[in-house]
Scaffold this motif. Structure first.
Motif, short mmCIF file in Angstrom:
data_model
loop_
_atom_site.label_atom_id
_atom_site.label_comp_id
_atom_site.label_asym_id
_atom_site.label_seq_id
_atom_site.Cartn_x
_atom_site.Cartn_y
_atom_site.Cartn_z
N ASP A 64 86.41 -33.75 63.37
CA ASP A 64 85.91 -32.43 62.52
C ASP A 64 84.51 -32.08 63.01
O ASP A 64 84.23 -31.11 63.17
N LEU A 65 83.61 -33.08 63.13
CA LEU A 65 82.16 -33.14 64.07
C LEU A 65 82.15 -34.30 65.11
O LEU A 65 82.51 -35.12 64.88
N LEU A 66 81.44 -33.52 66.43
CA LEU A 66 81.35 -34.27 67.18
C LEU A 66 79.94 -34.06 67.77
O LEU A 66 79.36 -32.93 68.10
N GLU A 70 74.41 -34.41 75.92
CA GLU A 70 74.88 -33.36 76.57
C GLU A 70 75.52 -33.65 78.02
O GLU A 70 76.67 -33.15 78.50
N ASP A 71 74.82 -34.64 78.80
CA ASP A 71 75.44 -35.00 80.08
C ASP A 71 76.68 -36.02 80.03
O ASP A 71 77.35 -36.02 80.92
N LEU A 72 77.20 -36.42 78.92
CA LEU A 72 78.32 -36.86 78.51
C LEU A 72 79.41 -35.97 78.51
O LEU A 72 80.69 -36.34 78.53
N LEU A 73 79.01 -34.77 78.14
CA LEU A 73 80.06 -33.81 77.83
C LEU A 73 79.98 -32.40 78.85
O LEU A 73 79.46 -31.67 78.65
N PRO A 74 80.58 -32.40 79.99
CA PRO A 74 80.30 -31.55 81.00
C PRO A 74 81.11 -30.35 80.41
O PRO A 74 80.57 -29.29 81.15
N GLU A 75 82.23 -30.45 79.67
CA GLU A 75 82.78 -29.23 79.28
C GLU A 75 82.94 -29.14 77.83
O GLU A 75 83.88 -29.36 77.01
N GLU A 78 85.55 -27.32 75.58
CA GLU A 78 87.04 -28.00 75.78
C GLU A 78 87.13 -28.53 74.12
O GLU A 78 88.16 -28.62 73.81
N TYR A 79 86.18 -28.96 73.66
CA TYR A 79 85.95 -29.52 72.27
C TYR A 79 85.85 -28.60 71.34
O TYR A 79 86.19 -29.08 70.20
N SER A 80 84.84 -27.84 71.63
CA SER A 80 84.59 -26.87 70.58
C SER A 80 85.45 -26.01 69.84
O SER A 80 85.45 -25.66 68.79
N ARG A 81 86.53 -25.78 70.57
CA ARG A 81 87.61 -25.04 69.91
C ARG A 81 88.35 -25.71 68.89
O ARG A 81 89.07 -25.19 68.04
N ASN A 82 88.27 -27.03 68.88
CA ASN A 82 89.02 -27.69 67.69
C ASN A 82 88.08 -28.47 66.57
O ASN A 82 88.53 -29.27 65.85
N GLY A 99 74.04 -22.35 72.75
CA GLY A 99 74.78 -21.92 71.63
C GLY A 99 75.24 -22.91 70.69
O GLY A 99 75.97 -22.42 69.62
N TYR A 100 75.01 -24.27 71.01
CA TYR A 100 75.45 -25.41 69.98
C TYR A 100 74.34 -26.00 69.15
O TYR A 100 73.07 -25.87 69.79
#
Length: 369
Positions: A64-66, A70-75, A78-82, A99-100
């Motif tokens: 529900d929350l991640l 930032e450098d471990l999450l290049p895209e 892909e996750y923020s949609r869910n 934006g996050y």
């Protein structure tokens, strides 16, 4: 994984930490375990690599929350949609990044979890809500007589449930079971027993941590899509698996699947009675011979006698399957509290995996699916 519910929303909030500093996120998780409050509670998942996060999500895990580096999450999109997504920050006054939202990592742990509570409250009152914790249905298969085929019948039931789209776990608690039901199995029940023992030594209070560990030990069979543990390595390993361990195991597994199918020896014991009390269905498998039916009948009578002294915890959810039923097969007269679920034919010259494939479409399991 830390397991709890919000008093207000009665929801499970799953929070994932993705961070290279394993010690830091472990300390956060330990802090929460020691200071959990009853207003908002969380399940916490720890990851140091995106690959591990992807694996968890691909196996049906949800966040529900991640909160990630930032450098471990290049895209990130892909996750923020869910799920809700935030980045760790080393700048105290930083509010947003690309934006996050951000979470300042060097503040007090209590303040960090207060921010999570704010995110949870915001999401809980929005268009989407957190998913309730799974409460899987448990189906137990036991032999009326040795060699009746309860293990194969159980594996077939699990395959049938998975074929209907149910997230299904299958394992056996038999002492001498062979590892021949599925091509791919997870860790052995010996290893599962060890993890439960270690969890109990550490207090046995954090159900979520046990769930997370057991989930990581499951593997999915490619053909049937059933998740499973391998049998005990040695019969002696099963001797120390007591009724309390069984309850710990089932309560944890029910939290991570929709269906749990278990096969066990039909010898009366405290462990078997605990299994029956925890199961939604108990299925006695008879081999359709006169001897097998007689032994199944005695088992049913014994359970009825126990039930009469035990607040009706057993009778009422009993079924019987007649296995290897052919022209010479016989059916026993069932007491009124047991239901005949059907027959499984005798498959000539077929190995167990082929029989399981055939059973995936069998109507004998329809009442349990």
């Amino acid at each position: 994984m830390l397991n709890a519910k919000s008093e207000v929303d009665n929801m499970i909030v799953r929070v994932g930490f993705l961070d290279k500093d394993e010690n830091y996120i472990a300390r956060l998780a330990n802090y929460y375990s020691a200071h959990a409050n009853e207003t908002v509670q969380f399940e916490i998942y720890l990851f140091t690599k995106e690959e591990a996060l992807r694996k968890q999500l691909s196996r049906g895990g949800r966040m529900d929350l991640l909160v990630a580096e930032e450098d471990l999450l290049p895209e990130p999109e892909e996750y923020s949609r869910n799920m809700e997504l935030a980045f760790w920050s080393t700048e105290k006054h930083e509010q947003k990044r690309n934006g996050y939202p951000v979470v300042f990592r060097y503040q007090k742990a209590s303040e960090i979890f207060r921010e999570f509570q704010s995110m949870a409250a915001k999401r809980g009152h929005g268009a989407s809500s957190f998913e309730m914790q799974a409460n899987g249905q448990v189906v137990l298969f036991i032999n009326g007589a040795g060699g009746a085929g309860s293990g194969t019948a159980a594996a077939g039931c699990a395959a049938a449930m998975a074929a209907q789209g149910k997230n299904t776990v299958c394992f056996t608690l038999k002492q001498n079971a062979c590892n021949d039901s599925f091509d791919i199995c997870g860790s052995s029940m010996t290893d599962v027993m060890y993890e439960i023992s270690m969890w109990r030594q550490l207090g046995g209070k954090d159900q979520g941590q046990l769930q997370m560990k057991l989930q990581s030990m499951l593997k999915q069979d490619n053909e049937t899509e059933v998740y499973s543990f391998a049998p005990f390595d040695l019969p002696v390993s099963a001797m120390n698996f007591d009724a309390e361990s069984v309850e710990n195991l089932i309560q944890a597994i029910k939290g991570i699947c929709e269906r749990c199918v278990i096969s066990a020896d039909g010898t009366l014991s405290p462990m078997l009675l605990k299994l029956i009390r925890l199961a939604d269905w108990t299925v006695i498998v008879s081999d359709s011979t006169a001897e097998g039916n007689e032994k199944s009948s005695k088992l049913l009578d014994s359970l009825e006698a126990i039930d009469s002294m035990d607040e009706k915890l057993i009778v009422g959810k009993m079924g019987v399957i007649f296995n290897r039923f052919g022209s010479t097969g016989q059916k026993l007269a069932l007491p009124k509290y047991a239901s005949e679920l059907g027959t499984i034919p005798r498959y000539q010259n077929a190995d167990k995996k082929r029989i399981i494939r055939e059973l995936r479409m069998s109507s004998v399991y329809s009442r349990m699916i």
